[in-house]
Design an enzyme around this catalytic site. Structure first.
Site, short mmCIF file in Angstrom:
data_model
loop_
_atom_site.label_atom_id
_atom_site.label_comp_id
_atom_site.label_asym_id
_atom_site.label_seq_id
_atom_site.Cartn_x
_atom_site.Cartn_y
_atom_site.Cartn_z
N ASN A 162 60.64 8.13 20.00
CA ASN A 162 59.50 8.48 20.38
C ASN A 162 58.24 8.00 19.37
O ASN A 162 57.02 7.91 19.68
CB ASN A 162 59.18 10.01 20.38
CG ASN A 162 59.74 10.88 19.27
OD1 ASN A 162 60.52 10.50 18.37
ND2 ASN A 162 59.38 12.17 19.06
N GLU A 261 65.93 16.32 10.58
CA GLU A 261 64.77 16.68 11.17
C GLU A 261 64.99 16.84 12.63
O GLU A 261 65.24 15.69 13.25
CB GLU A 261 63.48 15.54 10.66
CG GLU A 261 62.25 16.06 11.26
CD GLU A 261 61.88 15.93 12.59
OE1 GLU A 261 61.93 17.08 13.35
OE2 GLU A 261 61.42 14.72 13.22
N CYS A 295 58.37 16.10 18.50
CA CYS A 295 58.96 17.39 18.05
C CYS A 295 58.04 18.35 17.66
O CYS A 295 58.28 19.65 17.72
CB CYS A 295 60.00 16.94 16.91
SG CYS A 295 59.23 16.23 15.62
N GLU A 469 60.70 15.59 4.75
CA GLU A 469 60.35 14.19 4.57
C GLU A 469 58.84 14.17 4.17
O GLU A 469 57.91 15.04 4.60
CB GLU A 469 60.54 13.37 5.77
CG GLU A 469 62.08 13.26 6.06
CD GLU A 469 62.28 12.48 7.59
OE1 GLU A 469 62.83 11.55 7.53
OE2 GLU A 469 61.77 12.77 8.63
#
Length: 488
Positions: A162, A261, A295, A469
């Site tokens: 994505n 993640e 997300c 991150e």
């Protein structure tokens, strides 16, 4: 942006990035994975389908380069990352078009992604020279405590389709800044951007073997093989919670450090005192960035009763006005979904909700014709036990629910296994902060629809992942603290 006249390369050309696997600074030819334009279904290029043997070869390359890269001065690593940032910026328009071709996202979204992705190289160019350490006295007075941070070792990076540029740079940047060598395995749907990143990295001065790129239709086999190799000490994964659980179990066999993640199901809370137009502006960003295939996308819109109807009407009007089309068309605001399976999932979720009593205000059915298109959709009266209320939608579908008070809003927001992102709109900042503290989520946006920032820690709680991150903590995910007990 004109093609790179110095090197005679147009970074928007899919064929340029289908030269082979990238291992030890060389392109190893191969085919086997078709890359298609989701707007048309047409073939863009074919990239190699790596096997386990080639994955081991990539680890060999990363190991061969590790000692020199680890000992490269931080300033020198920083300058390479800075040049990589500059090259991405120079080729931004070409890279955006490449992303639109293989991913389908609207050019405006693709340009935003390139700018965001490049920032990770600039940020970690700056963080590379600021790796922390400690010096203090032991409380007993017996000795001194020194703490150094050292590169964790070879890292396997697995990225989704994505955000094919940003998810790669968000991992590569801190890994290289820390002194690690890496093997990047991008999603098979969008591999061209990853190979473009490798090509730019080589131009920026990344030594052979420091960054290696593999594509494969056997991700489980090659990932498991790499995790079983004792030379691999880090796994950084972005993807679904289901796959993340499997990878964690596999990594446990060799006690590999993991950063995960994973999925999200973000709530978007709007209180009666919120600025309606500002809330709608934020809702459109939070929901429709990358056509909802994110997300962090807002899936569940909880709106207080006093403003609920006006919010539904305003959101419906805005969603219905969005232009759907091929991502490469400059007029497009919503591109295609990534695959036919993605469209089928949206259709199934929406149809099931409607069958349970949900009301469709706009959209609600796949669009006819070529390409993988689903229209912007607004639902309300969605039953709380509907599957769509608990699934990661990953598409342009907004479900609006009504709530009465603050306690109910928090309870509804927390009614999910996920805990990645949440959004709160209220004119009362103290309430917004109080509600934000009550929501089980790693990231909270208050009165804004965009939260991602390379300078901020990105990650979630519960089933949304482990570690962070970005930000000042992101580089530490690729380092091990080493303690020295010193008696002078």
């Amino acid at each position: 942006m004109a093609p790179d006249t110095l090197h005679g390369q147009d970074y928007a050309d899919p064929a340029l990035h289908a030269q082979g696997l990238y291992i030890a600074g060389e392109w190893l030819p191969g085919t086997g994975i078709p890359v298609v334009d989701p707007a048309t279904g047409d073939l863009l290029a074919e990239v190699p389908d790596a096997c386990t043997e080639q994955a081991m070869r990539a680890i060999d390359a990363a190991e061969a380069a590790a000692a020199n890269w680890r000992s490269t001065p931080a300033r020198q690593r920083a300058e390479i990352l800075r040049r990589w940032f500059q090259l991405m910026t120079e080729h931004a328009d070409e890279l955006a078009r490449l992303i639109s071709l293989e991913n389908g996202k609207a050019l405006s979204d693709a340009r935003g992604e390139v700018a965001y992705a490049a920032e990770f190289f600039r940020w970690y160019a700056e963080e590379a020279v600021r790796i922390p350490g400690e010096f203090r006295h032991a409380p007993s007075g017996a000795h001194h405590i020194l703490v150094d941070h050292q590169p964790i070792g070879i890292a396997v990076l697995i990225t989704p389709w994505n955000f094919p540029a940003a998810m790669a740079t968000r991992k590569i940047g801190p890994a290289l800044a820390a002194g690690c060598t890496v093997i990047l395995k991008p999603a098979s749907e969008t591999p061209l951007t990853a190979y473009a990143m490798a090509r730019l990295g080589a131009q920026a001065g990344v030594p052979p073997g420091v960054v290696n790129v593999l594509t494969s239709t056997q991700p489980a086999a090659i990932t498991n093989a790499m995790l079983a190799d004792p030379r691999v000490r880090k796994l950084s994964f972005t993807g679904s919670t289901g796959v993340g659980r499997v990878l964690l179990a596999e990594a446990a066999k060799t006690v590999v450090s993991c950063s995960m993640e994973l999925g999200g199901n973000a709530p978007f809370l709007v209180f009666d005192d919120a600025d309606l137009e500002a809330a709608l502006d934020g809702a459109m960003v939070a929901k429709m960035r990358n056509a909802g295939e994110a997300c962090t996308a807002a899936n569940r819109f909880y709106v207080q009763s006093g403003i609920h109807d006006a919010f539904v009407a305003g959101l419906t009007k805005r969603m219905a006005a969005l232009r759907v089309g091929a991502g490469t068309d400059k007029a497009t605001e919503v591109g295609p979904m990534i695959t036919t399976a993605a469209v089928a999932k949206l259709d199934r979720l929406v149809s099931a909700a409607v069958a349970q009593g949900a009301r469709v205000h706009t959209g609600g059915k796949p669009l006819p014709g070529n390409g993988y298109f689903y229209p912007p959709t607004v639902l309300d009266k969605v039953p709380l036990d509907a599957e769509i209320a608990h699934a990661e939608i990953f598409g342009p579908v907004a479900c609006v629910y009504r709530f009465e008070d603050e306690a109910e809003a928090i309870a509804l927001a927390n009614d999910t296994e996920y805990g990645l992102a949440a959004y709160v709109y209220s004119a009362d900042l103290s309430r917004a902060l109080r509600v934000g503290k009550g929501i089980e989520s790693g990231m909270i946006a208050i009165n804004r629809g965009l939260m991602s920032d390379p300078a901020a820690p990105f990650g979630g709680v519960k089933q949304s992942g482990l570690g962070r991150e970005g930000g000042v903590t992101g580089i530490l995910e690729f380092m091990e603290p080493k303690y020295f007990a010193v008696d002078f």
